[in-house]
Design an enzyme around this catalytic site. Structure first.
Site, PDB file in Angstrom:
ATOM      1  NE  ARG A  88     -47.310 -66.438 -20.524  1.00  0.00           N
ATOM      2  CZ  ARG A  88     -47.625 -66.172 -21.790  1.00  0.00           C
ATOM      3  NH1 ARG A  88     -47.507 -64.950 -22.269  1.00  0.00           N
ATOM      4  NH2 ARG A  88     -48.043 -67.138 -22.587  1.00  0.00           N
ATOM      5  CG  ASP A 145     -47.214 -70.050 -20.625  1.00  0.00           C
ATOM      6  OD1 ASP A 145     -47.347 -69.590 -19.477  1.00  0.00           O
ATOM      7  OD2 ASP A 145     -47.524 -69.414 -21.652  1.00  0.00           O
TER       8      ASP A 145
END
Length: 397
Positions: A88, A145
């Site tokens: 991530r 993101d």
């Protein structure tokens, strides 16, 4: 196909192991307080909890502790057994428009944009570099993101500031929670039997951090967070939208110093700044006898409602209103307050369904409501694993 998902922070590593054929979690865990005397690593697998308590010097030591826990729990003997590792990354800046296989050029670009996310990207990079040393023959994929929001048109992401300054310094709306918004919208479209590339929705990720997203034909066309996660909705400790002149005024009268601005807006504002609590559960519990708690609750819901109206206007057709995140999934009072008086838009939730103890994906709208109102528990780790598997498969075609 087994995929490990890593979310590396400055002093922590969250991890989860997935079997992709069934999309099930085999194990999950956390290495926390890296560099501290109270550092530890915890793993949950097969209904058991495994723990290591010792000094964990850095991310390299943290990954070694994770490997020990995998071995002890018999879930994984070596990282070389993995088919891929997904990482991530909070901020992809303007450099990344999709998830990518990690190589030296990708690492260099993430380093270059780290000033846009100084609290997050350096920790992500430490996790990537050390994980690659531990598993040299396993493909690594970065999932951002911000990528889901790269489909926003320029008139939505551009700020009305001097154009050349913004272009030179990459100042624009990027948006965050993209992995969560994409996951819950995909699940909602599947639940309603609508092809994702024809699906329109307003997605509300409501937690300590909170954001709204307008999705048209499966793509983000606007979102509430901006250059940073500070813009938009009122959050646990973040102000959300406000007049920037407030900060200038507070500086001029000596209430704030330059080095206090970030802490003031990001840590001391939001629900906490209004009533002294950043936890919506506490805010709701105190409302009856605490006027400021009631005010914080009403301000939070009012701000969300404004964004719903705004996004309804730009979408034209809305198939679903989606609630996700800690508050979105678990706070019926908040959902009720947000949706009150929205019947003219076609949003009408059922009181019993909204306050039901049922968990998981579900509809909470009244029969015949024009817009479906859904609760979809987010699963960002699974979405990162899905993206990682997709990128690896496409590379081998």
């Amino acid at each position: 196909m087994r995929i490990l998902v890593l979310n590396s922070g400055s002093s922590s590593i969250k991890f989860q192991l997935f079997e992709m054929q069934t999309k099930t979690s085999l194990a999950s865990g956390l290495v926390e307080q890296i560099g501290s005397s109270s550092s530890r690593a915890v793993l949950k697998a097969n209904g058991e909890i495994y723990e290591i308590k010792r000094f964990i010097k850095d991310h390299h030591d943290g990954l070694e502790a994770m490997n020990e826990l995998f071995t002890t729990s018999h879930t994984l003997h070596d990282l070389s057994e993995l088919d891929g590792i997904g990482h991530r990354i909070v901020h992809g800046g303007e450099s990344f428009f999709s998830s990518m296989i990690v190589d030296e050029s990708v690492i260099k670009k993430i380093e270059e944009i780290s000033p846009l996310a100084p609290l997050h990207n350096p920790g992500h990079l430490a996790g990537i570099k050390n994980a690659m040393k531990e598993s040299k023959n396993v493909p690594h994929v970065v999932v951002f993101d911000t990528v889901f929001h790269q489909s926003m048109p320029e008139y939505a992401y551009r700020y009305a500031l001097p154009y050349d300054v913004c272009k030179t310094h990459h100042i624009r709306k990027y948006g965050f929670h993209g992995t969560s918004h994409r996951y819950v919208c995909k699940q909602a479209a599947k639940m309603l039997g609508i092809e994702f590339d024809k699906f329109n929705a307003i997605s509300l990720h409501l937690g300590n951090g909170a954001s709204a997203c307008a999705v048209q034909n499966g793509k983000s066309i606007d979102t509430s967070m901006g250059l940073s996660p500070l813009e938009g909705l009122i959050m646990g400790t973040r102000s959300g939208d406000m007049d920037p002149a407030v900060v200038i005024y507070l500086l001029n009268i000596g209430v704030l110093k330059w080095n206090e601005i970030d802490n003031f807006l990001n840590k001391k504002s939001g629900l906490f700044g209004i009533c002294g609590s950043s936890d919506m559960r506490e805010v709701v519990a105190k409302m009856q006898n605490d006027e400021r708690a009631k005010l914080a609750f009403e301000m939070f819901c009012y701000r969300v409602k404004k964004y719903i109206g705004s996004y309804y206007a730009i979408l034209g057709r809305v198939d679903a209103l989606i609630f996700t995140g800690g508050i979105g999934e678990n706070a019926p009072n908040t959902r009720q307050k947000i949706c009150d008086d929205l019947k003219h838009l076609g949003i009408h939730i059922n009181h019993e369904l909204n306050f039901s103890n049922e968990r998981g994906e579900r509809c909470i709208d009244e029969d015949g409501a024009k817009i479906k109102t859904l609760i979809i528990p987010t699963n960002e780790e699974l979405e990162i694993a899905i993206e990682t598997a997709r990128v690896i498969k496409e590379r081998t075609l």
